[in-house]
Design an enzyme around this catalytic site. Structure first.
Site, PDB file in Angstrom:
ATOM      1  CB  CYS A  71       9.201   6.964  34.899  1.00  0.00           C
ATOM      2  SG  CYS A  71      10.648   7.805  34.292  1.00  0.00           S
ATOM      3  CB  CYS A 103      12.216  13.573  38.034  1.00  0.00           C
ATOM      4  SG  CYS A 103      12.766  12.819  39.580  1.00  0.00           S
ATOM      5  CG  HIS A 104      11.406  13.928  33.920  1.00  0.00           C
ATOM      6  ND1 HIS A 104      12.664  13.679  33.304  1.00  0.00           N
ATOM      7  CD2 HIS A 104      10.782  12.827  34.329  1.00  0.00           C
ATOM      8  CE1 HIS A 104      12.872  12.292  33.659  1.00  0.00           C
ATOM      9  NE2 HIS A 104      11.855  11.833  34.201  1.00  0.00           N
ATOM     10  CB  CYS A 131      -0.934  -0.080   1.187  1.00  0.00           C
ATOM     11  SG  CYS A 131      -2.201  -1.143   1.252  1.00  0.00           S
ATOM     12  CG  HIS A 132       1.994   2.563   3.595  1.00  0.00           C
ATOM     13  ND1 HIS A 132       1.156   3.671   3.862  1.00  0.00           N
ATOM     14  CD2 HIS A 132       1.354   1.503   4.462  1.00  0.00           C
ATOM     15  CE1 HIS A 132       0.416   3.396   4.941  1.00  0.00           C
ATOM     16  NE2 HIS A 132       0.262   2.093   5.023  1.00  0.00           N
ATOM     17  CB  CYS A 186       6.191  13.086  35.051  1.00  0.00           C
ATOM     18  SG  CYS A 186       5.375  11.334  34.650  1.00  0.00           S
ATOM     19  CB  CYS A 217      -1.850  -0.504   9.548  1.00  0.00           C
ATOM     20  SG  CYS A 217      -1.760   0.089   7.991  1.00  0.00           S
ATOM     21  NE  ARG A 230      14.193   5.973  30.950  1.00  0.00           N
ATOM     22  CZ  ARG A 230      14.057   5.813  32.185  1.00  0.00           C
ATOM     23  NH1 ARG A 230      12.967   5.237  32.774  1.00  0.00           N
ATOM     24  NH2 ARG A 230      14.687   6.564  32.884  1.00  0.00           N
TER      25      ARG A 230
END
Lengths: 238, 153, 106
Positions: A199, A157-158, A60-61, A154, A91, A195
Site C-alpha cells: 500500500c 481508500c479504506h 514448552c507449548h 489509508c 521466543c 501488504r
C-alpha cells in the site's frame, strides 16, 4: 469447524456492518479459501506444523492446538507493542537462544500460519491494555496521515471509498483478519506487513523496514477496529 | 534553442519510441510460438476435433491471472470399450500454447480434471479430448483478465 | 522436501468413483520472468505428475510453465481394491518427490 468459521464471519459482517474482503472475492477464490484441501495456504500450515516440533516450540507449548485463541489477541504488550511474528521471533531469541527466522521467510510465515489457524473462527480480540494506548493512537494517526507522491492516506481508500472500485478491483474495508494469507498475485504466503508495504509503495511513499514499530502500531489499530470479526487464517486473496 | 517544454516532449517521444522498439523486438520471440490452432492440430495429428462433449469451465472474468482455476470434463462412460485417453488444454496468448496434458483411462472412472493456470492476458483457451475410438472432441472459452489496481512492486 | 497436501477418502466402496486433490509447494518458475538485474530467471517447473494405484498408472499429467505456482491437480479414480496410491511429481533440476496413501476398499 469451517461452517462455524463462516457463520462467525457472516455474523461479524452483518451484526456490526463490517465486511471481510472475503465477501468481495469471486466465488472461485472464496472456494479456494473455504476448502482446506484446495487452499494453498495450508501448505504453509503443514510446514509450520512440522516446524512446531522440529524447531522446539512443542517442548514448552505442547501440541499446537493449545495455541487456540492466541493469534486473535495480537498485537500485545511485552516491554513494547509486539505482533505475533515479533512474539515468535522473541521466543526463539530469548527462550531458545537461537537466531530467529527472518521476518517474511517461509519458516516465519509457516509458524505464524499454523498458530493463526488455531484461532480460525475466533473473534479478533486484541488486549485492552492501557500500555498499548500510545501505539494505538499512533497507529490511527498513521492510518489517517496522507503520505507519498499521491498524497493519500489509508483512510481515504479504506474508509471513505471502501466498497467502491479502484480500476477493476473492489476497495476492501482493510480488516486484516486472515494473515498470514495466500495472495494469488504473490503466488505465495505473506504477512500483513508485506501488504502494508504494498500500500505504501502504491501511493509512492517510502515503506518502513519489516518489523518497524509503525507497522505494529497500524496493525494494532486495524485489529482493534476489526475486533469481533472472525480470524480467517490462512485466508486467500486475489 | 527549443523551449523546455518542447525538449521534454522530445525526451518523452524518444522514450515512447524506445518503448515501441522494445515491444517490436519482444514480439518476434512470442510470434515464434505455434498458434492456438497449430497447437491443437499438433495434438490431434491434424484431425479437426468435434465441438461436442467437452466442458471447459473457467471464470469468464478473473481477478488475477496468476492463479486461475480451470476444470475440464468430457462426456464418456469410461468403460474398457469406450473411454477418454488424453485431455489437453491450450492457450492463445501465453508465451507457450501448452498448459497441461492428462493421460487417463477407464480406471479413472470419470473424465474430469481440475487445475490452476496462469493467464498472461485476456485470451481464448481450447480443451481437447482424445477418445478411445481415435476421435477428438473440443471446447473453447474466452477469458478476460482484469488488471489489479494495487499490485506489488 | 516440498510440502504436499493430498486429499482422498480413507475408505471407499468397491466400484465407487473417488475424487483426489493434490497440492504441492513449488515456485513453477516459468523461464520468462525477468529479475531485478535484467536477467531472466531460468525455468524451474514440475513437468510430470503420476498417480499409481497398486503400481498401475491411473492418471498422469504433463505440466507446462502455464500451470500456477504450488500446482493443484484434482482427478478421480475407481476404487477397485484396497491398496496403495503413489503420487509422484518430477521436474526441472532433478526434482522428484513421491508420497503414498493407503485406500481401504470395502
Amino acid at each position: 469447524m469451517r461452517r462455524l468459521a463462516l457463520a462467525l464471519l457472516l455474523l461479524g459482517a452483518t451484526a456490526e456492518a463490517r465486511e471481510s474482503s472475503f465477501a468481495l472475492m469471486s466465488p472461485e477464490t472464496q472456494a479456494m479459501q473455504r476448502e482446506d484441501s484446495a487452499n494453498p495456504g495450508m501448505l504453509w500450515v503443514e510446514e509450520g506444523r512440522a516446524l512446531w516440533d522440529s524447531a522446539g516450540c512443542a517442548g514448552c507449548h505442547g501440541d499446537v492446538a493449545g495455541m487456540r485463541g492466541v493469534a486473535a489477541r495480537y498485537p500485545a504488550f511485552d516491554a513494547a507493542p509486539i505482533d505475533l511474528a515479533g512474539r515468535i521471533a522473541q521466543c526463539q531469541e530469548a527462550r531458545q537462544h537461537r537466531t530467529p527466522f527472518p521476518r517474511e521467510s517461509e519458516e516465519a510465515l509457516a509458524l505464524a500460519a499454523v498458530i493463526g489457524l488455531q484461532s480460525r473462527g475466533i473473534p479478533v480480540n486484541p488486549p485492552d491494555d492501557p500500555r498499548l494506548a500510545p501505539a494505538l493512537a499512533r497507529g490511527e494517526a498513521l492510518y489517517r496521515e496522507r503520505r507519498g507522491q499521491l498524497d493519500l492516506s489509508c483512510a481515504q481508500c479504506h474508509d471513505a471509498n471502501a466498497g467502491r472500485h479502484l480500476a477493476g478491483s473492489p476497495i476492501p474495508e482493510a480488516h486484516p483478519t486472515g494473515y498470514p494469507l495466500y495472495r494469488l498475485e504473490w503466488q505465495g504466503m505473506g504477512s500483513l506487513q508485506r501488504r502494508l508495504r504494498n500500500c505504501m509503495t502504491g501511493v509512492r511513499s517510502e515503506p518502513y523496514a519489516y518489523g518497524a514499530p509503525e507497522y505494529v502500531a497500524i496493525e494494532l489499530f486495524l485489529m482493534r477496529r476489526a475486533a469481533g470479526m472472525a480470524v480467517e487464517t490462512p485466508a486467500v486473496r486475489p | 534553442m527549443s523551449s523546455p517544454s518542447l525538449s521534454r516532449s522530445g525526451i518523452e517521444r524518444r522514450a515512447l519510441g524506445a518503448g515501441l522498439l522494445a515491444v517490436v523486438l519482444a514480439r518476434p520471440a512470442r510470434a515464434d510460438r505455434p498458434g492456438l490452432r497449430e497447437a491443437v492440430l499438433g495434438f490431434t495429428g491434424g484431425a479437426e476435433p468435434a465441438e461436442a462433449g467437452v466442458t471447459l469451465d473457467i471464470p469468464p472474468l478473473v481477478e488475477n491471472g496468476n492463479t486461475v482455476p480451470v476444470t475440464i470434463a468430457v462426456e464418456s462412460p469410461m468403460t474398457d470399450a469406450e473411454h477418454v485417453l488424453r485431455i489437453a488444454l491450450f492457450n492463445e496468448r501465453n508465451p507457450q500454447p501448452h498448459v497441461v496434458t492428462a493421460r487417463l483411462g477407464p480406471r479413472a472412472g470419470r473424465a474430469r480434471l481440475s487445475t490452476r493456470m496462469r493467464l498472461a492476458t485476456s485470451q481464448r483457451l481450447v480443451a481437447v479430448a482424445e477418445m478411445s475410438d481415435g476421435s477428438f472432441r473440443a471446447a473453447n472459452a474466452d477469458v478476460i483478465v482484469t488488471l489489479a489496481a494495487c499490485v506489488e512492486g | 522436501m516440498a510440502r504436499v497436501l493430498i486429499n482422498l477418502p480413507r475408505t471407499a466402496r468397491r466400484g465407487e468413483v473417488i475424487e483426489i486433490r493434490t497440492l504441492i509447494q513449488h515456485v513453477m518458475e516459468t523461464g520468462y520472468r525477468p529479475r531485478a538485474d535484467g536477467s531472466v530467471a531460468p525455468r524451474d517447473i514440475i513437468t510430470h505428475f503420476a498417480c499409481l494405484y497398486n503400481n498401475e498408472e491411473v492418471f498422469a499429467a504433463e505440466l507446462a510453465p502455464a500451470i500456477a505456482a504450488n500446482p493443484f491437480l484434482s482427478f478421480s479414480l475407481v476404487a477397485a481394491e484396497s491398496g496403495i496410491l503413489a503420487f509422484t511429481w518430477t521436474g526441472d533440476n532433478g526434482f522428484e518427490q513421491t508420497e503414498t496413501r493407503s485406500l481401504t476398499v470395502t
